[in-house]
Design a protein around this motif. Structure first.
Motif, PDB file in Angstrom:
ATOM      1  N   GLY A  66       1.017  -1.791  -0.022  1.00  0.00           N
ATOM      2  CA  GLY A  66      -0.382   0.163   0.237  1.00  0.00           C
ATOM      3  C   GLY A  66       1.315   1.229  -0.326  1.00  0.00           C
ATOM      4  O   GLY A  66       0.009   2.603   0.115  1.00  0.00           O
ATOM      5  N   PHE A  67       2.061   0.884  -0.351  1.00  0.00           N
ATOM      6  CA  PHE A  67       2.776   2.133  -0.149  1.00  0.00           C
ATOM      7  C   PHE A  67       2.489   3.708  -0.733  1.00  0.00           C
ATOM      8  O   PHE A  67       2.723   4.724  -0.729  1.00  0.00           O
ATOM      9  N   GLY A  91      -8.281   2.864  -5.375  1.00  0.00           N
ATOM     10  CA  GLY A  91      -7.066   2.015  -5.323  1.00  0.00           C
ATOM     11  C   GLY A  91      -6.130   2.041  -6.324  1.00  0.00           C
ATOM     12  O   GLY A  91      -5.669   0.415  -7.000  1.00  0.00           O
ATOM     13  N   VAL A  92      -6.164   3.361  -6.897  1.00  0.00           N
ATOM     14  CA  VAL A  92      -4.810   3.437  -8.329  1.00  0.00           C
ATOM     15  C   VAL A  92      -3.079   3.140  -7.313  1.00  0.00           C
ATOM     16  O   VAL A  92      -3.438   3.466  -6.536  1.00  0.00           O
ATOM     17  N   ASN A  93      -2.079   1.926  -7.733  1.00  0.00           N
ATOM     18  CA  ASN A  93      -1.404   1.716  -7.826  1.00  0.00           C
ATOM     19  C   ASN A  93      -0.650   2.276  -8.424  1.00  0.00           C
ATOM     20  O   ASN A  93      -0.280   0.500  -8.908  1.00  0.00           O
ATOM     21  N   PRO A  94       0.910   2.950  -8.426  1.00  0.00           N
ATOM     22  CA  PRO A  94       1.938   2.454  -9.528  1.00  0.00           C
ATOM     23  C   PRO A  94       2.459   2.057  -9.334  1.00  0.00           C
ATOM     24  O   PRO A  94       3.681   1.740 -10.116  1.00  0.00           O
ATOM     25  N   LYS A 114     -14.781  14.401  -4.090  1.00  0.00           N
ATOM     26  CA  LYS A 114     -14.980  13.310  -3.943  1.00  0.00           C
ATOM     27  C   LYS A 114     -14.215  11.566  -3.364  1.00  0.00           C
ATOM     28  O   LYS A 114     -14.775  11.065  -4.466  1.00  0.00           O
ATOM     29  N   VAL A 115     -13.147  11.539  -2.629  1.00  0.00           N
ATOM     30  CA  VAL A 115     -13.173   9.481  -2.750  1.00  0.00           C
ATOM     31  C   VAL A 115     -12.970   8.848  -1.755  1.00  0.00           C
ATOM     32  O   VAL A 115     -12.774   7.978  -1.999  1.00  0.00           O
ATOM     33  N   MET A 140       0.713   8.855  -4.597  1.00  0.00           N
ATOM     34  CA  MET A 140       0.710   9.708  -2.603  1.00  0.00           C
ATOM     35  C   MET A 140       1.871  10.007  -2.289  1.00  0.00           C
ATOM     36  O   MET A 140       2.431  10.272  -2.528  1.00  0.00           O
ATOM     37  N   MET A 141       0.610  11.433  -1.338  1.00  0.00           N
ATOM     38  CA  MET A 141       1.839  12.062  -1.165  1.00  0.00           C
ATOM     39  C   MET A 141       1.766  12.154   0.786  1.00  0.00           C
ATOM     40  O   MET A 141       0.458  11.697   1.228  1.00  0.00           O
TER      41      MET A 141
END
Ligand SMILES: Cc1cc2nc3c(=O)[nH]c(=O)nc-3n(C[C@H](O)[C@H](O)[C@H](O)COP(=O)(O)OP(=O)(O)OC[C@H]3O[C@@H](n4cnc5c(N)ncnc54)[C@H](O)[C@@H]3O)c2cc1C
Ligand code: SF4
Ligand code: FES
Lengths: 323, 280
Positions: A262-263, A269-272, B73-74, B243-244
């Motif tokens: 999950g990092f 759910g998008v996961n690069p 909104k997610v 992701m941040m």
């Protein structure tokens, strides 16, 4: 050492299980005889600077107001003993990340206040490869006090003002050195350097030039435990999350690993980096390519801890082409 | 006390605007000081009691009195942000990131391509451009959403057109409202993914700079199309998401290979990413 432990909270490598590598514990009368200064501890020293969990701030919510607060704690009289050249270098690398502006004040306060007493390596572990990433197995800088084992005792050298004070404060513990002793130190240092160096004959591989599939043979054996990340003295990634109890809440910085699935997974759910191979590759490249691009040095100090803890027997030296 | 870069500054919600069933725009004002930012930069928004998440500024960087973020909104933070009411306090950190390199491209034609909520930073960009309209050549906007009701900033597109911006809108799936909408010179009846709008516009890749923001798949196809048209990789700018957590280049969450999106981005010339296996 026991004298020191009267004045300081002294954390040192202690053998907790006979026959197993030492881990870091607080030194006291009960475990003093299990102090192990020859073998580097399996625990990294980084957690004293980047604890597994730390509060960034707290808040209090009331009608129409939010009160924010935080406290940068200053560690009092904490002395870490037994850091090796690689451990000191690892802290320098953490500094590059955590003290880069805007500096992390929590990390900074610990770096400024914790005393570091380092050691020359006398018995490098079979997994050590510091010489292959540009280090010497004896500290050259970054310590408050460095101890070099010689016949009949240790040579002490201060590397900072605080180290000088420590030497003065415990004058009777540290006798002055003689010419012959310094020579003996050089000889010992050189011998240990050669011992590590000669274990390797192949150069580091340029991992920026290998394809993704190169990492598959390692990925196949990885069980995603992140033992490597958590024992790595330079891995610095962290998570941030909130907690709340009624009107009080706060935000925590917690330990994290780029190998976790999950990092980088985001909302929806998008996961690069959905594949383990892409994550393991990222970790290896971070150490040997990306950290260097960014900060001018390798992100690996060659301490070999990850080699020792990996249940899949994944050897970073093999990935890096050294063996 | 030493300063704490994790500590948010307090801001008041001045206005909440429902842009679509999925998106709300919050107008915010700092309790103390002013928010100075560049188009393309982002902030970290704290909804107290829930958490923090990154959002790009969607308002004009020339407005120093208040600033806006448009939030789809997610999940938990975005969900809580949608429940915010006028007068409530939130936390903000930032601005972070690099922003669009506008100074370099004065005098050029600009093509702006947005998909979904990716239009948020591009709205800020458009406001920055029209504020100095005479400094730039032709400005063209291609914007697509999944359906007509998800097209946001509906009442603003005509104003941009009055400022000599060519606006082309499209939806993946149309409905009866799409036929009468007054949005765009020809785009208002257009149905199809964003890249189909390329067939409607005349571009001069020699002179033109492209700015793109949207979901990964849209970015991928848009970049392909731009390259085919002859845009050099150095003049295709992408605003990316990862992701941040910290926004400070420390936590490691936002990296793309050796880059940190929070520091080196979020705006990247495609040139920097073209040799990376999976950049989007
Ligand atoms: C630079 C940047 C700019 C952005 N600008 C906008 C914008 O203008 N408008 C908009 O609607 N959205 C934007 N996003 C995406 C937005 O940040 C996510 O939708 C949001 O973080 C989801 O949070 P959540 O708590 O609702 O979701 P959850 O899935 O509950 O997420 C929990 C946590 O994960 C993290 N996270 C989850 N998804 C993302 C994501 N896509 N990106 C980064 N972190 C994530 C956040 O820290 C969040 O607190 C942007 C993202 C980035 C990186
Ligand atoms: S220690 Fe080994 S098995 Fe565990 S995550 Fe690291 S490489 Fe994978
Ligand atoms: S968000 Fe933490 S390093 Fe970019």
């Amino acid at each position: 050492m026991l004298t020191l432990s009267k004045h300081y909270t002294l954390v040192a490598p202690i053998v907790e299980t006979p026959g197993k590598p030492p881990i870091l514990s607080q030194l006291n009368h009960a475990n003093f005889n299990r102090l192990e200064l020859k073998i580097r501890p399996l625990t990294p020293y980084k957690f004293f600077f980047q604890p597994p969990s730390e509060e960034l701030f707290t808040y209090k919510l009331a009608e129409g107001v939010v009160e924010l607060g935080y406290e940068v704690k200053k560690p009092e009289n904490l002395l870490l003993l037994g850091l090796r050249s690689c451990d000191l270098k690892a802290l320098e690398k953490l500094d590059m990340v955590m003290l880069e502006e805007p500096a992390d004040p929590f990390y900074k306060s610990k770096r400024e206040n914790i005393l570091l007493v380092s050691l020359d390596c006398s018995e490098p572990s079979p997994s050590c490869f510091c010489t292959e990433v540009g280090l010497k197995p004896y500290p050259e800088e970054g310590y408050d006090l460095n101890l070099s084992r010689i016949e009949g005792g240790y040579l002490a050298e201060a590397g900072s003002g605080k180290g000088e004070e420590l030497l003065k404060q415990f004058e009777d513990l540290f006798a002055g050195e003689s010419e012959g002793q310094l020579e003996q130190r050089s000889e010992r240092r050189e011998a240990v350097y050669r011992k590590v160096k000669e274990a390797y004959t192949k150069p580091l591989k340029d991992l920026s030039k290998v394809g993704e599939e190169y990492f598959m043979e390692f990925t196949k054996r990885c069980v995603e435990c992140s033992g490597c990340v958590f024992t790595c003295p330079t891995c610095h990634c962290f998570y941030i999350s909130d907690y709340r109890q009624r009107e009080l809440g706060g935000r925590l910085k917690t330990i994290d690993s780029c190998l976790f699935e999950g990092f980088q997974r985001v909302a929806a759910g998008v996961n690069p980096r959905a594949t383990l191979n892409s994550r393991l590759r990222q970790r290896f490249l971070k150490k040997f390519v990306y950290f260097k691009q960014r900060y001018g040095e390798y992100g690996c100090v060659g301490c070999g801890r990850c080699v020792e803890v990996c249940p899949g027997e994944i050897d970073i030296r093999e990935a890096a082409g050294l063996i | 006390m030493s300063s704490n870069p994790y500590l948010p500054r307090l801001a008041e919600v001045l206005e909440v605007k429902e842009e679509s069933p999925e998106v709300k725009t919050l107008k915010l004002k700092l309790k103390e000081g002013r928010m100075k930012f560049k188009a393309g930069q982002f902030l970290e928004l704290t909804v107290f009691g829930v958490g923090e998440a990154p959002f790009t500024f969607s308002s004009s960087p020339f407005n120093l009195e208040s600033f806006e973020v448009s939030i789809a909104k997610v999940g938990s933070v975005t969900g809580a942000a949608h429940r915010l009411k006028r007068g409530e306090l939130v936390g903000v950190r930032g601005p972070f990131g690099n922003g669009f390199p506008l100074e370099e491209y004065k005098g050029r034609d600009l093509l702006i391509v947005g998909g979904g909520i990716g239009i948020a930073p591009l709205r800020s960009l458009l406001y920055a451009l029209v504020a100095e309209r005479s400094e730039y050549g032709e400005l063209k906007l291609l914007y697509g959403a999944r359906s007509p009701s998800l097209i946001i900033y509906k009442d603003e597109w005509e104003k941009f057109m009055e400022k000599d911006v060519e606006v082309y809108l499209t939806v993946d799936v149309g409905d009866e409202t799409w036929r009468c909408g007054p949005y765009g010179p020809c785009g208002y009846t257009h149905v199809g993914v964003v890249t189909t709008l390329f067939d409607l516009v005349k571009l001069n890749p020699e002179k033109c700079v492209a700015f793109v923001c949207g979901p990964p798949i849209m970015i991928k196809f848009t970049v392909q199309r731009l390259l085919q048209l002859g845009f050099p990789a150095s003049r295709i700018y992408l605003s990316l998401e990862r992701m941040m957590k910290c926004g400070l280049g420390k936590c490691g969450h936002c990296n793309i290979e050796g880059y940190y999106v929070c520091k080196d981005g979020p705006v990247f010339p495609f040139e920097m990413l073209k040799d990376i296996p999976h950049p989007f």
